[in-house]
Design a protein around this motif. Structure first.
Motif, PDB file in Angstrom:
ATOM      1  N   LEU A  18       0.836  -1.204   0.000  1.00  0.00           N
ATOM      2  CA  LEU A  18       0.000   0.000   0.000  1.00  0.00           C
ATOM      3  C   LEU A  18       0.869   1.253   0.000  1.00  0.00           C
ATOM      4  O   LEU A  18       0.584   2.219  -0.725  1.00  0.00           O
ATOM      5  CB  LEU A  18      -0.920  -0.002   1.224  1.00  0.00           C
ATOM      6  N   GLY A  19       1.927   1.242   0.786  1.00  0.00           N
ATOM      7  CA  GLY A  19       2.844   2.381   0.781  1.00  0.00           C
ATOM      8  C   GLY A  19       3.482   2.588  -0.582  1.00  0.00           C
ATOM      9  O   GLY A  19       3.611   3.722  -1.055  1.00  0.00           O
ATOM     10  N   ILE A  20       3.875   1.497  -1.226  1.00  0.00           N
ATOM     11  CA  ILE A  20       4.449   1.587  -2.570  1.00  0.00           C
ATOM     12  C   ILE A  20       3.437   2.179  -3.546  1.00  0.00           C
ATOM     13  O   ILE A  20       3.773   3.050  -4.369  1.00  0.00           O
ATOM     14  CB  ILE A  20       4.910   0.195  -3.050  1.00  0.00           C
ATOM     15  N   CYS A  21       2.192   1.737  -3.462  1.00  0.00           N
ATOM     16  CA  CYS A  21       1.145   2.244  -4.362  1.00  0.00           C
ATOM     17  C   CYS A  21       0.926   3.745  -4.173  1.00  0.00           C
ATOM     18  O   CYS A  21       0.697   4.470  -5.147  1.00  0.00           O
ATOM     19  CB  CYS A  21      -0.161   1.499  -4.115  1.00  0.00           C
ATOM     20  N   ILE A  22       0.981   4.208  -2.933  1.00  0.00           N
ATOM     21  CA  ILE A  22       0.791   5.644  -2.675  1.00  0.00           C
ATOM     22  C   ILE A  22       1.891   6.454  -3.353  1.00  0.00           C
ATOM     23  O   ILE A  22       1.640   7.522  -3.915  1.00  0.00           O
ATOM     24  CB  ILE A  22       0.752   5.917  -1.166  1.00  0.00           C
ATOM     25  N   LEU A  23       3.121   5.952  -3.314  1.00  0.00           N
ATOM     26  CA  LEU A  23       4.227   6.687  -3.939  1.00  0.00           C
ATOM     27  C   LEU A  23       4.168   6.612  -5.458  1.00  0.00           C
ATOM     28  O   LEU A  23       4.362   7.612  -6.151  1.00  0.00           O
ATOM     29  CB  LEU A  23       5.566   6.122  -3.452  1.00  0.00           C
ATOM     30  N   VAL A  24       3.896   5.432  -6.000  1.00  0.00           N
ATOM     31  CA  VAL A  24       3.931   5.247  -7.453  1.00  0.00           C
ATOM     32  C   VAL A  24       2.660   5.745  -8.119  1.00  0.00           C
ATOM     33  O   VAL A  24       2.695   6.283  -9.225  1.00  0.00           O
ATOM     34  CB  VAL A  24       4.162   3.753  -7.786  1.00  0.00           C
ATOM     35  N   PRO A  28      -4.036  10.128  -8.016  1.00  0.00           N
ATOM     36  CA  PRO A  28      -5.497  10.119  -8.171  1.00  0.00           C
ATOM     37  C   PRO A  28      -6.245  10.223  -6.844  1.00  0.00           C
ATOM     38  O   PRO A  28      -7.189  11.007  -6.718  1.00  0.00           O
ATOM     39  CB  PRO A  28      -5.766   8.784  -8.874  1.00  0.00           C
ATOM     40  N   LEU A  29      -5.821   9.454  -5.843  1.00  0.00           N
ATOM     41  CA  LEU A  29      -6.480   9.546  -4.540  1.00  0.00           C
ATOM     42  C   LEU A  29      -6.146  10.852  -3.830  1.00  0.00           C
ATOM     43  O   LEU A  29      -6.992  11.433  -3.146  1.00  0.00           O
ATOM     44  CB  LEU A  29      -6.077   8.357  -3.666  1.00  0.00           C
ATOM     45  N   ILE A  30      -4.910  11.322  -3.994  1.00  0.00           N
ATOM     46  CA  ILE A  30      -4.538  12.603  -3.384  1.00  0.00           C
ATOM     47  C   ILE A  30      -5.394  13.728  -3.953  1.00  0.00           C
ATOM     48  O   ILE A  30      -5.911  14.573  -3.219  1.00  0.00           O
ATOM     49  CB  ILE A  30      -3.038  12.889  -3.606  1.00  0.00           C
ATOM     50  N   PHE A  31      -5.560  13.745  -5.269  1.00  0.00           N
ATOM     51  CA  PHE A  31      -6.409  14.764  -5.898  1.00  0.00           C
ATOM     52  C   PHE A  31      -7.853  14.644  -5.431  1.00  0.00           C
ATOM     53  O   PHE A  31      -8.537  15.654  -5.248  1.00  0.00           O
ATOM     54  CB  PHE A  31      -6.349  14.635  -7.422  1.00  0.00           C
ATOM     55  N   PHE A  32      -8.306  13.398  -5.224  1.00  0.00           N
ATOM     56  CA  PHE A  32      -9.691  13.194  -4.774  1.00  0.00           C
ATOM     57  C   PHE A  32      -9.898  13.813  -3.393  1.00  0.00           C
ATOM     58  O   PHE A  32     -10.843  14.578  -3.185  1.00  0.00           O
ATOM     59  CB  PHE A  32     -10.014  11.705  -4.744  1.00  0.00           C
ATOM     60  N   PHE A  33      -9.028  13.492  -2.457  1.00  0.00           N
ATOM     61  CA  PHE A  33      -9.175  14.041  -1.102  1.00  0.00           C
ATOM     62  C   PHE A  33      -8.894  15.538  -1.070  1.00  0.00           C
ATOM     63  O   PHE A  33      -9.556  16.285  -0.349  1.00  0.00           O
ATOM     64  CB  PHE A  33      -8.235  13.306  -0.138  1.00  0.00           C
ATOM     65  N   ARG A  34      -7.919  15.956  -1.869  1.00  0.00           N
ATOM     66  CA  ARG A  34      -7.491  17.345  -1.823  1.00  0.00           C
ATOM     67  C   ARG A  34      -8.486  18.283  -2.510  1.00  0.00           C
ATOM     68  O   ARG A  34      -8.811  19.352  -1.980  1.00  0.00           O
ATOM     69  CB  ARG A  34      -6.122  17.475  -2.491  1.00  0.00           C
ATOM     70  N   GLU A  35      -8.973  17.882  -3.693  1.00  0.00           N
ATOM     71  CA  GLU A  35      -9.799  18.778  -4.498  1.00  0.00           C
ATOM     72  C   GLU A  35     -11.289  18.447  -4.424  1.00  0.00           C
ATOM     73  O   GLU A  35     -12.117  19.336  -4.256  1.00  0.00           O
ATOM     74  CB  GLU A  35      -9.330  18.737  -5.962  1.00  0.00           C
ATOM     75  N   LEU A 144     -12.443   8.921  -8.843  1.00  0.00           N
ATOM     76  CA  LEU A 144     -12.562   9.741 -10.058  1.00  0.00           C
ATOM     77  C   LEU A 144     -14.005   9.784 -10.537  1.00  0.00           C
ATOM     78  O   LEU A 144     -14.516  10.860 -10.905  1.00  0.00           O
ATOM     79  CB  LEU A 144     -11.661   9.163 -11.151  1.00  0.00           C
ATOM     80  N   ILE A 145     -14.692   8.642 -10.538  1.00  0.00           N
ATOM     81  CA  ILE A 145     -16.078   8.602 -11.001  1.00  0.00           C
ATOM     82  C   ILE A 145     -16.963   9.475 -10.118  1.00  0.00           C
ATOM     83  O   ILE A 145     -17.809  10.231 -10.611  1.00  0.00           O
ATOM     84  CB  ILE A 145     -16.584   7.137 -11.011  1.00  0.00           C
ATOM     85  N   TYR A 146     -16.752   9.390  -8.809  1.00  0.00           N
ATOM     86  CA  TYR A 146     -17.528  10.238  -7.896  1.00  0.00           C
ATOM     87  C   TYR A 146     -17.258  11.709  -8.171  1.00  0.00           C
ATOM     88  O   TYR A 146     -18.184  12.541  -8.185  1.00  0.00           O
ATOM     89  CB  TYR A 146     -17.174   9.890  -6.451  1.00  0.00           C
ATOM     90  N   SER A 147     -16.009  12.051  -8.407  1.00  0.00           N
ATOM     91  CA  SER A 147     -15.654  13.438  -8.681  1.00  0.00           C
ATOM     92  C   SER A 147     -16.317  13.937  -9.957  1.00  0.00           C
ATOM     93  O   SER A 147     -16.823  15.064 -10.006  1.00  0.00           O
ATOM     94  CB  SER A 147     -14.134  13.571  -8.788  1.00  0.00           C
ATOM     95  N   LEU A 148     -16.313  13.100 -10.992  1.00  0.00           N
ATOM     96  CA  LEU A 148     -16.930  13.504 -12.260  1.00  0.00           C
ATOM     97  C   LEU A 148     -18.441  13.663 -12.113  1.00  0.00           C
ATOM     98  O   LEU A 148     -19.039  14.591 -12.676  1.00  0.00           O
ATOM     99  CB  LEU A 148     -16.618  12.468 -13.347  1.00  0.00           C
TER     100      LEU A 148
END
Length: 460
Positions: A18-24, A28-35, A144-148
């Motif tokens: 999970l940590g590797i996925c967050i870095l690589v 997308p999730l950061i933009f979701f929570f942030r924006e 992303l779908i929720y955001s759209l």
């Protein structure tokens, strides 16, 4: 008790992945929570904190006590290029107005920490890597779908992305979501063809794979779609034989396959008749994508489009790369000596990373950056042919996206490049060092697991 210990170990490996996925693939999730959720609109500090959280999740319990062997040659090339970038940043600056020393050093620090933590992470994460990637990319797609769906300024036909900050409608970074979809598509394909995958997980991987394909199309990123086609071509070349094609063709003309094809065709026709708007949407996406790319071709050839009075023009990204190509051509023809040392750190944004590595960082930068990617490409061809383990196979096909972006998008010193490249350095070309039970072909592995151990610690 042994079952409980194995379960806890699995959870720990999933934490590391999970940590590797967050870095690589965390953007997308950061933009979701942030924006989308408005936790910190436009905040780079939030992004840095999220990436730091990924690094924390990657810290294993055996930190500093057990170091696993990466690909030493690739590690030397990668670290050499990064150190060269830092040296140029302080000694040979190409951009006289550059002031982001602290920001760039934070990025380089993250990259070095990521590489170090990867060397501490055990090879056993191979067991859970693909399922975690599938879940992570699936959740990111849902965000992303929720955001759209909740964005009143977005409409079908626009590129699928999350609007960043207070920018205009439709703005954002679709390449981040295309990478997420591409990673998910590759992981789902690996899990689908894996014989040990159960029916329920196979169905979920199929559903998630279709969703990833849809998101990749909706992002309308040429690099992502091209990488998918190249990956598919390599898969067909290494895994499909003429005898298999002949057998498949003969199998089609049997009663059950024929009935299945007919029912599937009828089902598709009924679906599009009932949901006629879906056909129109798909058709408009394909047509818009084709028109945009054909117009770039027309512009490069100096032709006209959409009537005799309309002169075709390049889009912004293609126009930038065209200017970059002209600049590089002028350098080759009249200022070749400048390529010895390069023009300096961030002298010019060429939008072609491999070209920028030579132009800005000189011959040494090109040798480091180009040599690293050339060596990775050499190893991934072997991996595609032998399919040694799920993680190596995933990285081999995932590299197709990195390979395309080497010539189409970004800068050679961006973390978007170096987090995936760090994964390649850690796990590519060292498959023979992984323990036997992690291999797809146990009888072909030697069963050794190479690492450096502090005295009084034994192998697991």
């Amino acid at each position: 008790m042994s079952g409980l210990i194995r379960f806890l170990q699995t959870l720990d490996y999933m934490r590391l992945v999970l940590g590797i996925c967050i870095l690589v693939d965390g953007y997308p999730l950061i933009f979701f929570f942030r924006e989308t959720l408005k936790l910190a609109p436009g905040s780079t500090a939030f992004t840095a904190a999220a990436l730091a959280g990924g690094l924390v999740l990657m810290v294993p319990f055996t930190l500093f006590r057990r170091l696993y062997r990466p690909n030493i040659t690739m590690l030397g090339l990668g670290v050499g290029f990064l150190l060269l970038c830092i040296f140029y940043m302080y000694v040979y600056m190409g951009d006289p107005g550059f002031k982001d020393y602290t920001k760039d050093m934070i990025y380089y620090t993250y990259i070095f920490i990521f590489i170090f933590l990867l060397i501490n992470i055990p090879n056993d994460i191979i067991r859970v890597f693909i399922p975690v990637v599938i879940l992570f990319t699936f959740i990111s797609n849902l965000g992303l779908i929720y955001s759209l769906m909740t964005n009143p300024t977005w409409a079908l036909g626009q590129r699928a992305t999350i609007t960043l900050g207070d920018n205009d409608e439709g703005s954002g970074n679709p390449h981040a979501f295309a990478r997420n979809a591409f990673m998910g598509l590759v992981a789902c394909a690996i899990w689908l063809v894996r014989p040990q995958t159960g029916v329920i997980f196979r169905l979920f991987a199929l559903f998630a794979g279709i969703l990833n394909l849809a998101i990749l199309i909706l992002t309308q990123t040429r690099s992502g779609i091209l990488a998918m086609l190249i990956a598919l071509a390599f898969f067909m070349f290494y895994n499909v034989r003429p005898a298999q094609i002949r057998m498949a063709v003969r199998g089609i003309f049997r009663p059950i396959p024929i009935i299945t094809i007919i029912l599937g065709f009828v089902g598709v026709v009924i679906f599009f008749q009932k949901f006629s708007d879906t056909y129109g949407i798909l058709y408009s996406y394909v047509l818009a994508f084709a028109e945009r790319n054909l117009e770039n071709v027309y512009a490069l050839l100096g032709l006209k489009a959409k009537g005799a009075a309309y002169q075709a023009t390049l889009d912004a990204s293609a126009a930038n790369r065209s200017v970059s190509a002209n600049f590089f051509s002028n350098v080759l023809s009249g200022h070749l000596y400048m390529l010895i040392l390069g023009y300096g750190y961030k002298f010019l944004y060429l939008d072609v990373p491999v070209m920028e590595a030579l132009t800005n960082h000189g011959i040494l930068g090109f040798v480091f950056f180009g040599g690293l990617n050339g060596l990775i490409f050499y190893h991934i061809l072997t991996i595609m042919r032998t399919n040694p383990n799920p993680l190596s196979t995933f990285l081999a096909y995932f590299y197709m996206l990195i390979l395309v972006t080497l010539f189409t998008n970004g800068r050679p010193n961006e973390i978007a490049f170096w987090f995936p490249l760090a994964l390649m350095i850690r796990f590519i070309g060292v498959e023979h060092l992984f323990p036997t039970y992690l291999s797809n072909h146990p009888t072909a592995a030697d069963g050794t697991d190479q690492y450096v151990v502090v005295p009084n610690n034994q192998a697991s």
